[in-house]
Design a protein around this motif. Structure first.
Motif, mmCIF file in Angstrom:
data_model
loop_
_atom_site.group_PDB
_atom_site.id
_atom_site.type_symbol
_atom_site.label_atom_id
_atom_site.label_comp_id
_atom_site.label_asym_id
_atom_site.label_seq_id
_atom_site.Cartn_x
_atom_site.Cartn_y
_atom_site.Cartn_z
ATOM 1 N N GLU A 40 -5.081 -15.950 -5.998
ATOM 2 C CA GLU A 40 -3.790 -15.795 -6.665
ATOM 3 C C GLU A 40 -3.843 -14.747 -7.764
ATOM 4 O OE1 GLU A 40 -0.627 -18.569 -9.138
ATOM 5 O OE2 GLU A 40 -2.009 -19.516 -7.707
ATOM 6 N N ILE A 41 -4.995 -14.655 -8.437
ATOM 7 C CA ILE A 41 -5.114 -13.680 -9.524
ATOM 8 C C ILE A 41 -5.009 -12.243 -8.999
ATOM 9 C CG2 ILE A 41 -7.656 -13.572 -9.395
ATOM 10 C CD1 ILE A 41 -7.621 -13.281 -12.471
ATOM 11 N N LEU A 42 -5.513 -12.006 -7.772
ATOM 12 C CA LEU A 42 -5.396 -10.672 -7.166
ATOM 13 C C LEU A 42 -3.935 -10.373 -6.853
ATOM 14 C CD1 LEU A 42 -6.586 -8.099 -5.962
ATOM 15 C CD2 LEU A 42 -6.957 -9.358 -3.815
ATOM 16 N N ASP A 43 -3.224 -11.388 -6.361
ATOM 17 C CA ASP A 43 -1.799 -11.222 -6.068
ATOM 18 C C ASP A 43 -1.044 -10.811 -7.335
ATOM 19 O OD1 ASP A 43 0.602 -11.309 -4.619
ATOM 20 O OD2 ASP A 43 0.947 -13.394 -5.171
ATOM 21 N N SER A 44 -1.334 -11.476 -8.454
ATOM 22 C CA SER A 44 -0.665 -11.173 -9.725
ATOM 23 C C SER A 44 -1.049 -9.792 -10.227
ATOM 24 C CB SER A 44 -1.032 -12.227 -10.781
ATOM 25 O OG SER A 44 -0.629 -13.516 -10.363
ATOM 26 N N LEU A 45 -2.328 -9.427 -10.086
ATOM 27 C CA LEU A 45 -2.802 -8.127 -10.554
ATOM 28 C C LEU A 45 -2.158 -6.995 -9.757
ATOM 29 C CD1 LEU A 45 -4.681 -6.478 -12.363
ATOM 30 C CD2 LEU A 45 -6.485 -6.784 -10.647
ATOM 31 N N LEU A 46 -2.095 -7.159 -8.440
ATOM 32 C CA LEU A 46 -1.461 -6.134 -7.601
ATOM 33 C C LEU A 46 0.023 -5.998 -7.939
ATOM 34 C CD1 LEU A 46 -3.103 -6.954 -4.145
ATOM 35 C CD2 LEU A 46 -3.498 -4.928 -5.541
ATOM 36 N N ASN A 47 0.658 -7.106 -8.216
ATOM 37 C CA ASN A 47 2.072 -7.062 -8.589
ATOM 38 C C ASN A 47 2.274 -6.258 -9.874
ATOM 39 O OD1 ASN A 47 4.898 -7.830 -8.491
ATOM 40 N ND2 ASN A 47 4.428 -9.224 -10.174
ATOM 41 N N ILE A 48 1.381 -6.463 -10.844
ATOM 42 C CA ILE A 48 1.468 -5.726 -12.115
ATOM 43 C C ILE A 48 1.263 -4.232 -11.875
ATOM 44 C CG2 ILE A 48 0.322 -5.339 -14.333
ATOM 45 C CD1 ILE A 48 -0.317 -8.372 -14.353
ATOM 46 N N ILE A 49 0.245 -3.888 -11.081
ATOM 47 C CA ILE A 49 -0.071 -2.474 -10.817
ATOM 48 C C ILE A 49 1.103 -1.759 -10.167
ATOM 49 C CG2 ILE A 49 -1.491 -0.930 -9.391
ATOM 50 C CD1 ILE A 49 -3.821 -2.896 -9.837
ATOM 51 N N PHE A 50 1.628 -2.337 -9.113
ATOM 52 C CA PHE A 50 2.688 -1.653 -8.367
ATOM 53 C C PHE A 50 4.039 -1.740 -9.068
ATOM 54 C CE2 PHE A 50 -0.559 -1.905 -5.142
ATOM 55 C CZ PHE A 50 -0.433 -0.682 -4.503
ATOM 56 N N SER A 51 4.242 -2.789 -9.854
ATOM 57 C CA SER A 51 5.481 -2.863 -10.634
ATOM 58 C C SER A 51 5.528 -1.742 -11.660
ATOM 59 C CB SER A 51 5.588 -4.221 -11.342
ATOM 60 O OG SER A 51 5.740 -5.263 -10.415
ATOM 61 N N TYR A 52 4.414 -1.526 -12.360
ATOM 62 C CA TYR A 52 4.369 -0.452 -13.352
ATOM 63 C C TYR A 52 4.422 0.920 -12.683
ATOM 64 C CZ TYR A 52 3.699 -3.341 -17.490
ATOM 65 O OH TYR A 52 3.907 -4.236 -18.518
ATOM 66 N N ASN A 53 3.829 1.019 -11.497
ATOM 67 C CA ASN A 53 3.908 2.287 -10.756
ATOM 68 C C ASN A 53 5.359 2.602 -10.398
ATOM 69 O OD1 ASN A 53 2.771 4.559 -9.240
ATOM 70 N ND2 ASN A 53 3.338 3.415 -7.418
ATOM 71 N N HIS A 54 6.092 1.600 -9.954
ATOM 72 C CA HIS A 54 7.515 1.774 -9.634
ATOM 73 C C HIS A 54 8.313 2.150 -10.880
ATOM 74 C CE1 HIS A 54 8.396 0.136 -5.428
ATOM 75 N NE2 HIS A 54 7.084 0.252 -5.508
ATOM 76 N N LYS A 55 8.063 1.440 -11.979
ATOM 77 C CA LYS A 55 8.802 1.712 -13.216
ATOM 78 C C LYS A 55 8.555 3.137 -13.704
ATOM 79 C CE LYS A 55 8.928 -3.090 -14.846
ATOM 80 N NZ LYS A 55 8.430 -4.049 -15.865
ATOM 81 N N LEU A 56 7.304 3.576 -13.622
ATOM 82 C CA LEU A 56 6.969 4.928 -14.067
ATOM 83 C C LEU A 56 7.661 5.971 -13.199
ATOM 84 C CD1 LEU A 56 5.333 6.836 -15.871
ATOM 85 C CD2 LEU A 56 3.418 6.606 -14.251
ATOM 86 N N ILE A 57 7.623 5.771 -11.881
ATOM 87 C CA ILE A 57 8.249 6.724 -10.953
ATOM 88 C C ILE A 57 9.762 6.763 -11.155
ATOM 89 C CG2 ILE A 57 8.794 7.110 -8.499
ATOM 90 C CD1 ILE A 57 5.895 6.169 -7.911
ATOM 91 N N LEU A 58 10.391 5.593 -11.260
ATOM 92 C CA LEU A 58 11.842 5.549 -11.438
ATOM 93 C C LEU A 58 12.264 6.112 -12.788
ATOM 94 C CD1 LEU A 58 12.613 2.057 -9.848
ATOM 95 C CD2 LEU A 58 13.136 4.297 -8.898
ATOM 96 N N TYR A 59 11.462 5.858 -13.826
ATOM 97 C CA TYR A 59 11.795 6.394 -15.151
ATOM 98 C C TYR A 59 11.699 7.915 -15.168
ATOM 99 C CZ TYR A 59 11.307 7.736 -20.033
ATOM 100 O OH TYR A 59 11.454 8.371 -21.240
ATOM 101 N N LEU A 60 10.587 8.442 -14.672
ATOM 102 C CA LEU A 60 10.401 9.890 -14.671
ATOM 103 C C LEU A 60 11.418 10.592 -13.773
ATOM 104 C CD1 LEU A 60 6.487 10.204 -14.602
ATOM 105 C CD2 LEU A 60 8.026 10.636 -16.522
ATOM 106 N N SER A 61 11.872 9.904 -12.724
ATOM 107 C CA SER A 61 12.824 10.534 -11.805
ATOM 108 C C SER A 61 14.208 10.676 -12.414
ATOM 109 C CB SER A 61 12.912 9.736 -10.503
ATOM 110 O OG SER A 61 13.520 8.475 -10.729
#
Length: 736
Positions: free
Chosen positions: A390-411
């Motif tokens: 479960e901890i890997l699931d949460s960690l991956l969610n954090i990584i890709f959520s921030y990746n999405h936020k960064l991409i959408l913000y910069l765009s």
């Protein structure tokens, strides 16, 4: 090069002859033998004949049986790739349970296949060519499976691989409730079903879409990971190479022979094989992989992804020696710079865009993807088939959520891309020469010359983008059974759009009518904003696409008739700024740029019926006057006739219905009658009575159903008319 030249000579003779001249010059300089010249000439003739003689017209047919070989995934639905009579089709079913892969299906009665028509608008998109590059013969639409009887058959190797991929997708979907599963499917097998359009647009704006699309970067990363892991187990290098080839072949099968994956995998395999012989024939390897794809499907050359991937790889390989000994960060900078400018012309020709930040964004995201995103994807796939804490699931969610936020913000924080209107063959040749000089000076590290060449390239492109030889352009866009008219003041950069068209037929999921008609035309004209959007009345065939266009293009003002009976419904669905809405009752005569607009809308009405309350506008462009009637009836026409004088062009009311175009209107001394109607529409528009009335009064009828898009360009007192489908109607007239 020969295949590229043969294709260009057929599709763009000027650009093709330019490349041929360059190629002949290269042959003379390098002293090629007569035998090689004969081979090149034969190649030019053979492929030129293929491209020239192919009949791009498509004919609908019927099928009575088919086999389901794969799925086509969309945001909210699943289609089927089927085979029938040695042809491939895409099947869309509105309702019903999933048909298992490998099933053989018989139909109760023959069902129609739908093939794309020849493009009816002056835009570069071509559905026929798109299907050719995908080896698809057409599409099939069914409401449900009541007319189909399917039987499960034994899997072939192909359907078994596709079934494995389907099971993998289901396993990924079940592995987590978080949205990052969409990233995993895209990065692992190229399935974009669960990624939003907003996110894709963000990737495209930043110029990093290639990092999500499986291609050379992913194949290289996979190969390196295999090598590093197996090397630690002291496995002989020859065995590692053989194992890597096997894994890459499986990876290719799982990705359904995607062109980008095919190129990357084939090139990697050929390089690994050549390493057994202590050779590194990079250019020969990529040339062979390109030739293999073009021999399998010569029309792949029309695919933008194919062109971009090979052009980028070729350019980097040819200039690799110049940055071979640089620091890794400098290498990344120069490779990205070369890739950006070497693809400038292709981006302009296919997408009408010029990137302002692609270099910077790639420098930011290349390391992020290499160090974080790709390893995270690999770890997810290993955990998926072993142990998934479960901890890997949460960690991956954090990584890709921030990746999405960064991409959408910069765009959204800055404008990353500039829209550039269509460029001609002569400017294309100049862009080729300048981008070649930029790549050359980059390789030589001559920074002074590099800045001069980049400045010159940008100056030429932006100068062209702002240059117009004509004063005005009026365009009747073919939106099928509906209306959409674009009026441009080319000198003042003012744009008016009257109506948007609306959807009246089934289409491939996720594709809006305006995405196929109005929006690409606006982009190819270099239009960044609409100064005035006129919604003549609130029928769907006139305003059905307004909200989508509003989202995609900056709209300054929207003109509506507040007396329309459908006003309340419109306001309930309207999500834009209220201050942008203007009631037609408050306007009479006004100017936008050099366009003089006279509002003739009938204000004193005894009815709120939508057609009766159509906004009626007279637009004066230099010496020419245009009348736009919306769906006004003969009653409204008769009320404004006495106000009209010296009208040259009339947009006939209600698509040529007999409820409009009275005898009195037809007798007015105008010359051109514009009718916007769908081909074979169910209303039988335009009605025969209207056509006879106009013909009897010597009017030149321009009808989208027969003529496709119509462009009318005005310069001083001269107007030139161009039809997409009826070349015989093309002509110019002078206003006396």
């Amino acid at each position: 090069m020969i295949i590229v030249i043969s294709c260009l000579i057929v599709s763009n003779p000027i650009l093709g002859l330019f490349f041929l001249s360059v190629f002949i010059f290269m042959l003379n300089r390098r002293g090629f033998s007569k035998k090689e010249i004969i081979i090149y000439t034969l190649g030019l003739i053979i492929f030129g004949t293929i491209y020239y003689n192919y009949d791009f017209k498509s004919v609908d047919s019927k099928i009575d049986n088919f086999k389901v070989v794969d799925y086509e995934y969309y945001e909210d639905s699943v289609g089927y790739k089927i085979e029938s009579n040695n042809k491939s089709f895409i099947l869309y079913v509105e309702e019903g349970n999933r048909i298992p892969l490998g099933s053989f299906c018989k139909t109760v009665m023959p069902i129609d296949t739908v093939t794309p028509e020849v493009e009816r608008n002056f835009i570069k998109r071509n559905d026929i060519m798109t299907q050719l590059t995908k080896n698809i013969s057409g599409k099939v639409y069914l409401d449900n499976l009541s007319l189909v009887n399917c039987f499960k058959e034994k899997h072939t190797i192909s359907t078994k691989i596709n079934e494995i991929r389907y099971q993998y997708i289901e396993r990924v979907k079940a592995s987590s409730e978080h949205s990052y599963i969409g990233d995993m499917l895209m990065l692992s097998i190229g399935n974009k079903m669960y990624l939003t359009n907003e996110f894709f647009q963000g990737l495209q704006k930043l110029g990093i879409y290639h990092l999500y699309v499986i291609s050379g970067t992913h194949v290289a990363y996979l190969s390196v990971v295999i090598f590093v892991i197996l090397k630690r187990f002291r496995i002989p290098i020859e065995i590692i190479k053989v194992f890597t080839i096997i894994v890459l072949i499986l990876f290719l099968f799982i990705n359904v022979f995607s062109p980008s994956v095919f190129r990357a995998v084939l090139m990697a395999i050929l390089l690994i094989i050549s390493s057994f012989f202590k050779k590194k024939p990079y250019v020969a390897v990529i040339s062979i992989s390109a030739l293999v794809q073009l021999i399998l499907n010569p029309f792949m050359i029309y695919n933008a992804g194919f062109i971009l991937s090979y052009l980028t790889t070729f350019t980097i390989l040819l200039s690799r020696k110049s940055f071979a000994n640089m620091h890794t960060i400098l290498q990344l900078f120069f490779i990205t710079l070369i890739a950006e400018f070497s693809t400038t012309l292709v981006i302009l020709l296919f997408f009408n865009e010029l990137s302002l930040s692609g270099l910077l964004m790639n420098l930011i995201f290349d390391p992020i993807f290499t160090i974080v995103i790709f390893p995270a994807t690999l770890i997810f796939n290993i955990a998926l088939f072993t142990y998934f804490p479960e901890i890997l699931d949460s960690l991956l969610n954090i990584i890709f959520s921030y990746n999405h936020k960064l991409i959408l913000y910069l765009s959204t924080v800055i404008e990353h891309r500039v829209i550039i209107k269509n460029i001609n063959a002569y400017l294309s040749s100049l862009v080729i020469m300048l981008t070649f000089l930029i790549v050359q000076t980059t390789a030589k590290r001559n920074y002074r010359l590099l800045l001069i060449h980049i400045s010159l390239l940008l100056t030429i492109i932006f100068t062209f983008a702002n240059y117009n030889k004509n004063d005005f352009r009026v365009t009747m866009i073919d939106v099928g059974q509906g209306d959409s008219f674009l009026i441009q003041d080319l000198k003042k950069d003012v744009t008016i759009l009257i109506d948007t068209g609306g959807r009246h037929y089934r289409e491939t999921p996720r594709i809006r009518l305006s995405d196929k008609t109005v929006l690409p035309y606006l982009k190819e004209q270099g239009i960044r904003k609409i100064d005035l959007l006129v919604l003549s009345h609130f029928d769907n065939d006139h305003i059905g696409e307004y909200s989508h266009i509003y989202e995609k293009v900056n709209v300054e003002r929207i003109m509506i008739n507040t007396n329309d009976e459908k006003l309340e419904s419109f306001l309930e669905s309207y999500t834009g700024e209220p201050s942008k809405l203007i009631g037609s009752n408050y306007l009479s005569n006004f100017n936008l740029g050099n366009i003089n607009i006279r509002n003739l809308t009938v204000k004193e009405q005894n009815t709120k019926e939508s057609n009766a309350n159509s906004i009626i506008l007279e637009l004066t462009l230099n010496d020419y006057s245009f009348l736009f009637l919306g769906d006004a009836r003969t009653e409204e026409e008769n009320k404004i006739i006495e106000k009209l004088s010296n009208i040259d062009v009339i947009k006939i009311g209600h698509h040529g219905s007999d409820t409009s175009t009275s005898e009195e209107l037809a007798e007015l001394p105008f010359k051109y009658a514009l009718i916007s109607a769908g081909l074979n529409n169910r209303y039988k528009h335009p009605h025969i009575e209207v056509i006879e009335r106009l013909t009897a009064n010597d009017k030149i009828i321009l009808n989208t159903a027969n003529d496709g898009m119509i462009e009318m360009e005005i310069k001083k007192n001269r107007m030139c008319i161009k039809s997409k489908l009826s070349k015989q109607k093309n002509h110019c007239v002078n206003k006396t």
